[in-house]
Structure formats: C-alpha cells, structure tokens
Scaffold this motif. Structure first.
Motif, PDB file in Angstrom:
ATOM      1  N   HIS A   1      28.534  17.627 -57.350  1.00  0.00           N
ATOM      2  CA  HIS A   1      27.187  17.503 -57.881  1.00  0.00           C
ATOM      3  C   HIS A   1      26.595  18.894 -57.949  1.00  0.00           C
ATOM      4  CE1 HIS A   1      22.933  16.531 -58.209  1.00  0.00           C
ATOM      5  NE2 HIS A   1      23.331  15.348 -58.656  1.00  0.00           N
ATOM      6  N   LEU A   2      25.800  19.151 -58.972  1.00  0.00           N
ATOM      7  CA  LEU A   2      25.281  20.498 -59.162  1.00  0.00           C
ATOM      8  C   LEU A   2      24.448  20.958 -57.980  1.00  0.00           C
ATOM      9  CD1 LEU A   2      25.067  22.930 -61.008  1.00  0.00           C
ATOM     10  CD2 LEU A   2      23.033  21.912 -62.023  1.00  0.00           C
ATOM     11  N   HIS A   3      23.784  20.027 -57.296  1.00  0.00           N
ATOM     12  CA  HIS A   3      22.955  20.434 -56.164  1.00  0.00           C
ATOM     13  C   HIS A   3      23.803  21.152 -55.127  1.00  0.00           C
ATOM     14  CE1 HIS A   3      19.158  20.170 -53.965  1.00  0.00           C
ATOM     15  NE2 HIS A   3      19.884  20.018 -52.882  1.00  0.00           N
ATOM     16  N   ALA A   4      25.010  20.603 -54.904  1.00  0.00           N
ATOM     17  CA  ALA A   4      25.922  21.266 -53.983  1.00  0.00           C
ATOM     18  C   ALA A   4      26.660  22.392 -54.676  1.00  0.00           C
ATOM     19  CB  ALA A   4      26.925  20.257 -53.431  1.00  0.00           C
ATOM     20  N   GLY A   5      26.777  22.281 -56.000  1.00  0.00           N
ATOM     21  CA  GLY A   5      27.551  23.281 -56.723  1.00  0.00           C
ATOM     22  C   GLY A   5      26.783  24.513 -57.114  1.00  0.00           C
ATOM     23  N   LEU A   6      25.457  24.525 -56.930  1.00  0.00           N
ATOM     24  CA  LEU A   6      24.690  25.710 -57.295  1.00  0.00           C
ATOM     25  C   LEU A   6      25.134  26.927 -56.497  1.00  0.00           C
ATOM     26  CD1 LEU A   6      21.059  24.388 -57.791  1.00  0.00           C
ATOM     27  CD2 LEU A   6      22.515  25.474 -59.488  1.00  0.00           C
ATOM     28  N   VAL A   7      25.428  26.712 -55.209  1.00  0.00           N
ATOM     29  CA  VAL A   7      25.912  27.825 -54.388  1.00  0.00           C
ATOM     30  C   VAL A   7      27.254  28.294 -54.912  1.00  0.00           C
ATOM     31  CG1 VAL A   7      26.630  28.526 -52.087  1.00  0.00           C
ATOM     32  CG2 VAL A   7      24.645  27.050 -52.369  1.00  0.00           C
ATOM     33  N   GLY A   8      28.116  27.328 -55.286  1.00  0.00           N
ATOM     34  CA  GLY A   8      29.396  27.703 -55.870  1.00  0.00           C
ATOM     35  C   GLY A   8      29.226  28.413 -57.192  1.00  0.00           C
TER      36      GLY A   8
ATOM     37  N   ALA B   1      24.982  23.602 -71.507  1.00  0.00           N
ATOM     38  CA  ALA B   1      25.650  24.427 -70.498  1.00  0.00           C
ATOM     39  C   ALA B   1      25.935  23.621 -69.228  1.00  0.00           C
ATOM     40  CB  ALA B   1      24.789  25.646 -70.182  1.00  0.00           C
ATOM     41  N   LEU B   2      24.966  22.834 -68.783  1.00  0.00           N
ATOM     42  CA  LEU B   2      25.164  22.045 -67.567  1.00  0.00           C
ATOM     43  C   LEU B   2      26.153  20.909 -67.791  1.00  0.00           C
ATOM     44  CD1 LEU B   2      21.515  21.834 -66.167  1.00  0.00           C
ATOM     45  CD2 LEU B   2      23.401  23.306 -65.411  1.00  0.00           C
ATOM     46  N   THR B   3      26.201  20.362 -68.996  1.00  0.00           N
ATOM     47  CA  THR B   3      27.196  19.335 -69.298  1.00  0.00           C
ATOM     48  C   THR B   3      28.600  19.899 -69.179  1.00  0.00           C
ATOM     49  OG1 THR B   3      25.677  18.190 -70.791  1.00  0.00           O
ATOM     50  CG2 THR B   3      28.021  17.727 -71.052  1.00  0.00           C
ATOM     51  N   VAL B   4      28.798  21.069 -69.763  1.00  0.00           N
ATOM     52  CA  VAL B   4      30.115  21.708 -69.683  1.00  0.00           C
ATOM     53  C   VAL B   4      30.459  22.022 -68.236  1.00  0.00           C
ATOM     54  CG1 VAL B   4      31.403  23.775 -70.311  1.00  0.00           C
ATOM     55  CG2 VAL B   4      29.976  22.646 -72.019  1.00  0.00           C
ATOM     56  N   TYR B   5      29.497  22.497 -67.475  1.00  0.00           N
ATOM     57  CA  TYR B   5      29.755  22.828 -66.065  1.00  0.00           C
ATOM     58  C   TYR B   5      30.163  21.581 -65.294  1.00  0.00           C
ATOM     59  CZ  TYR B   5      29.005  24.411 -61.299  1.00  0.00           C
ATOM     60  OH  TYR B   5      29.172  24.706 -59.960  1.00  0.00           O
ATOM     61  N   ASN B   6      29.446  20.485 -65.499  1.00  0.00           N
ATOM     62  CA  ASN B   6      29.762  19.263 -64.766  1.00  0.00           C
ATOM     63  C   ASN B   6      31.083  18.646 -65.214  1.00  0.00           C
ATOM     64  OD1 ASN B   6      27.436  17.906 -62.897  1.00  0.00           O
ATOM     65  ND2 ASN B   6      26.569  19.370 -64.344  1.00  0.00           N
TER      66      ASN B   6
ATOM     67  N   ALA C   1      20.703  17.102 -63.532  1.00  0.00           N
ATOM     68  CA  ALA C   1      21.894  17.612 -62.859  1.00  0.00           C
ATOM     69  C   ALA C   1      21.697  17.741 -61.355  1.00  0.00           C
ATOM     70  CB  ALA C   1      22.288  18.973 -63.441  1.00  0.00           C
ATOM     71  N   CYS C   2      20.441  17.934 -60.960  1.00  0.00           N
ATOM     72  CA  CYS C   2      20.145  18.163 -59.548  1.00  0.00           C
ATOM     73  C   CYS C   2      18.896  17.394 -59.162  1.00  0.00           C
ATOM     74  CB  CYS C   2      19.948  19.659 -59.291  1.00  0.00           C
ATOM     75  SG  CYS C   2      19.614  20.063 -57.575  1.00  0.00           S
TER      76      CYS C   2
ATOM     77  N   MET D   1      27.840  11.545 -57.323  1.00  0.00           N
ATOM     78  CA  MET D   1      28.124  11.117 -58.694  1.00  0.00           C
ATOM     79  C   MET D   1      27.979  12.319 -59.626  1.00  0.00           C
ATOM     80  SD  MET D   1      26.192   8.298 -61.071  1.00  0.00           S
ATOM     81  CE  MET D   1      24.747   9.349 -61.258  1.00  0.00           C
ATOM     82  N   ASN D   2      28.938  12.474 -60.524  1.00  0.00           N
ATOM     83  CA  ASN D   2      28.867  13.560 -61.485  1.00  0.00           C
ATOM     84  C   ASN D   2      27.832  13.258 -62.564  1.00  0.00           C
ATOM     85  OD1 ASN D   2      30.131  14.881 -64.208  1.00  0.00           O
ATOM     86  ND2 ASN D   2      30.431  16.164 -62.410  1.00  0.00           N
ATOM     87  N   ALA D   3      27.079  14.276 -62.947  1.00  0.00           N
ATOM     88  CA  ALA D   3      25.968  14.080 -63.883  1.00  0.00           C
ATOM     89  C   ALA D   3      26.357  14.298 -65.328  1.00  0.00           C
ATOM     90  CB  ALA D   3      24.826  15.026 -63.507  1.00  0.00           C
ATOM     91  N   ALA D   4      27.625  14.576 -65.602  1.00  0.00           N
ATOM     92  CA  ALA D   4      28.039  14.923 -66.956  1.00  0.00           C
ATOM     93  C   ALA D   4      27.691  13.848 -67.980  1.00  0.00           C
ATOM     94  CB  ALA D   4      29.540  15.235 -66.986  1.00  0.00           C
ATOM     95  N   PRO D   5      27.953  12.548 -67.734  1.00  0.00           N
ATOM     96  CA  PRO D   5      27.621  11.545 -68.762  1.00  0.00           C
ATOM     97  C   PRO D   5      26.127  11.491 -69.090  1.00  0.00           C
ATOM     98  CG  PRO D   5      29.143  10.629 -67.145  1.00  0.00           C
ATOM     99  CD  PRO D   5      28.672  11.933 -66.603  1.00  0.00           C
ATOM    100  N   VAL D   6      25.289  11.561 -68.048  1.00  0.00           N
ATOM    101  CA  VAL D   6      23.843  11.527 -68.279  1.00  0.00           C
ATOM    102  C   VAL D   6      23.390  12.777 -69.021  1.00  0.00           C
ATOM    103  CG1 VAL D   6      21.581  11.342 -67.189  1.00  0.00           C
ATOM    104  CG2 VAL D   6      23.530  10.105 -66.225  1.00  0.00           C
ATOM    105  N   LEU D   7      23.929  13.928 -68.624  1.00  0.00           N
ATOM    106  CA  LEU D   7      23.572  15.174 -69.297  1.00  0.00           C
ATOM    107  C   LEU D   7      24.016  15.168 -70.752  1.00  0.00           C
ATOM    108  CD1 LEU D   7      24.400  17.792 -66.522  1.00  0.00           C
ATOM    109  CD2 LEU D   7      22.164  17.451 -67.590  1.00  0.00           C
ATOM    110  N   ALA D   8      25.203  14.637 -71.003  1.00  0.00           N
ATOM    111  CA  ALA D   8      25.694  14.569 -72.379  1.00  0.00           C
ATOM    112  C   ALA D   8      24.797  13.674 -73.231  1.00  0.00           C
ATOM    113  CB  ALA D   8      27.133  14.060 -72.399  1.00  0.00           C
ATOM    114  N   ALA D   9      24.384  12.541 -72.659  1.00  0.00           N
ATOM    115  CA  ALA D   9      23.498  11.645 -73.399  1.00  0.00           C
ATOM    116  C   ALA D   9      22.145  12.297 -73.650  1.00  0.00           C
ATOM    117  CB  ALA D   9      23.323  10.336 -72.626  1.00  0.00           C
ATOM    118  N   TYR D  10      21.623  12.974 -72.641  1.00  0.00           N
ATOM    119  CA  TYR D  10      20.330  13.652 -72.809  1.00  0.00           C
ATOM    120  C   TYR D  10      20.418  14.749 -73.868  1.00  0.00           C
ATOM    121  CZ  TYR D  10      16.456  16.787 -71.908  1.00  0.00           C
ATOM    122  OH  TYR D  10      15.352  17.600 -72.064  1.00  0.00           O
TER     123      TYR D  10
END
Length: 303
Positions: free
Chosen positions: A63-70, A51-56, A297-298, A1-10
């Motif tokens: 998901h950022l956990h998998a995307g950190l390596v990317g 920054a993490l909202t924009v990234y997501n 995000a992670c 699940m993408n974390a963008a909505p939760v990050l935006a709300a936070y």
C-alpha cells in the motif's frame, strides 16, 4: 489492499468523463478564470493519478502509505539513515511514474522555448518594419487589415496594424490594447504552454484535447473581461468583428481568432456572474481534485 484498480478507475474518470461534464456546464463562460483553474486541476490530477496507478501496479503487494518510505528510499532519500534499497522492483516502481513527470516537464520546457524563439524572430522583424508609438505603448505595423496581438514573455510587445489605428474609434482601439495588456500581465502564454505540454504527452486523451482548446478560449475571455472594466461592450465587440479575419504569428495572442463569434455572443449577451455558493464549491473542488489520487492511494488511518 492495492489501490491500483481504484486509481485506474479514477484516472479514467478524470481523463474521459470529467471533460465532457465540464463542457456541458453553463458556468465556465461566466467565470472563465475559475474554469481555467479547473481544467489545469484536472490535468494535474490525471498526471498524479496515472503516476500512482503505475506505481501501485509495479508494487502490487504494498500500500502506498507503507510504500511512501520505499518511494523515497528508491529516490536515494533515506529518512532513517539506512542503506539504499537494492530492490530492483522498487526502483522500477519509481522509474515508471518518474518518467511521466519527466515527460511533462520536458514537454513544457520545449513548448516554452520554442514559442520564445518564434516570438524572438518576430520581434526582430518588427524592429525592421514597425514603428514604436509612445501614445499607444505599442508597435504599429504596416498592414492593410485591422489587427492587434501581443508577444508575451520577458520582453513583451503589443502590436497593432496601422489599418486598425485608422479604422477603429479611440474607445475600440483602447479596448483592444487593454485586451492585449491582460494577456501580458496574466502570463497567459505559460498557462497555454502547460496545456500544450499535457496534450503532447497524452495526445489521444479527451482531457488533453479539450483542456488545450478550452484553455485557449478561456484565456481570451479573461482578457475580454479585463478590457470591459474600462471600455464598453459595444466597443470591444465591434473591434473583434473588425479583426476576425486578421492573421497573427505563432505564439501570439490576438483579439480576433476562430472563437471570436463565441466571445462576441458572450460579450453582448446577458451578464450573469455565477452564484457565490457555486463559485466557492467549484473553487474548493479545484483545490481538492489534485489531492484525490493521493487520498485514494493513501487513505487516512492506514499505517
């Protein structure tokens, strides 16, 4: 699940709701140093969250956990020694949040350099019209209004008007000078420059406006508390009253100022330190708040 909505709300919660809750609290003026840390923690948390909202948003399928390596690959850091990731979307996902960090860093450097130049020009003027007092460890300036301020930085200078030297009692003058020394020793100009930088990047954000205003006030309260360690409350309050109308150069810290009435009321009012449990809780929250966007995000346990 993408974390963008939760990050935006936070991020919206930190940038809009949190400042109003903090302004309504009664403890910040009783623990100004801790309150200043909280304001800085909120700005850091907002910047990371944005920054993490924009990234997501740019990487909606990861998901950022998998995307950190990317994320690291896109920056040119390859943990597995593999070839660079040519994916343009990945690079855009990194470039957007990186732009936020770059803007904040550049704004901070701009405010620091601009203030340093202004203080440098004023020091040159002081060398021409002021006289050094070894007894006061300050520069005495010919000025018919009681005034005192400091020029922080690499070559700090404490300045007091000759009217202040004449009119203030030794205890009052000592409290004023100790107040200015606290600004210099605490490097308060850097804390204020950080808030100015955040405000420049997020100008319309309530957090940016209130953080800048409250940090300036809290830094004055911190210096007041330092002066009160060795001088009486009446002495400092009276000196502030005498200097409330004095004008000071840009980039300087002064004993008086537009918030002098709030500070005098605080100095002369009942002194009650926050409860240790409250202090510990707020300190723990100040440490945790910048980390919350990363946890959102992670979340732990996701691979």
């Amino acid at each position: 699940m993408n974390a963008a909505p939760v990050l935006a709300a936070y991020t919206a919660l930190v940038g809009i709701a949190a400042p109003h809750l903090l302004l309504r609290s009664g403890w910040p003026h009783r623990a100004p140093a801790l309150a200043a840390v909280v304001w800085h923690a909120l700005t850091v948390s907002f910047a990371i969250g944005a920054a993490l909202t924009v990234y997501n948003l740019a990487m909606p399928t990861e998901h950022l956990h998998a995307g950190l390596v990317g994320f690291l690959h896109a920056c040119g850091l390859h943990l597995d020694g593999g070839p660079p990731d040519p994916d343009a979307t990945h690079r855009l996902a990194v470039a957007l949040p990186a732009a936020i960090g770059t803007a904040l860093a550049a704004s901070f450097a701009f405010h620091v350099v601009r203030a340093r130049r202004a203080r440098g020009r004023h020091r040159q003027a002081l060398d021409l019209v002021g006289r050094r007092s070894a007894r006061l460890c300050a520069t005495v300036l010919p000025y018919d209004t009681p005034a005192a301020y400091c020029l922080p930085g690499r070559h700090p200078r404490i300045v007091v008007s000759d009217a202040a030297v004449r009119r203030l009692t030794p205890d009052q003058l000592g409290a004023v000078l100790e107040h200015e020394r606290a600004h210099v020793a605490g490097r308060h100009h850097l804390a204020l420059a950080a808030m100015e930088a955040f405000h420049s990047v997020f100008r319309r954000l309530p957090l940016a406006r209130h953080a800048r205003e409250q940090t300036a006030l809290l830094l004055e309260m911190i210096a007041d508390d330092r002066a009160l360690r060795s001088h009486s409350r009446d002495a400092l309050a009276t000196a502030m009253y005498e200097m409330v109308a004095a004008r000071v150069p840009k980039g300087a810290f002064a004993v008086g100022g537009h918030a002098a009435l709030i500070r005098v009321q605080r100095i002369l009012g009942p002194c009650q330190a926050p409860h240790p449990a409250l202090w510990s809780s707020v300190a723990a929250a100040a440490v945790a708040v910048p980390l919350l966007p990363l946890l959102v995000a992670c979340p732990p346990g996701l691979g």
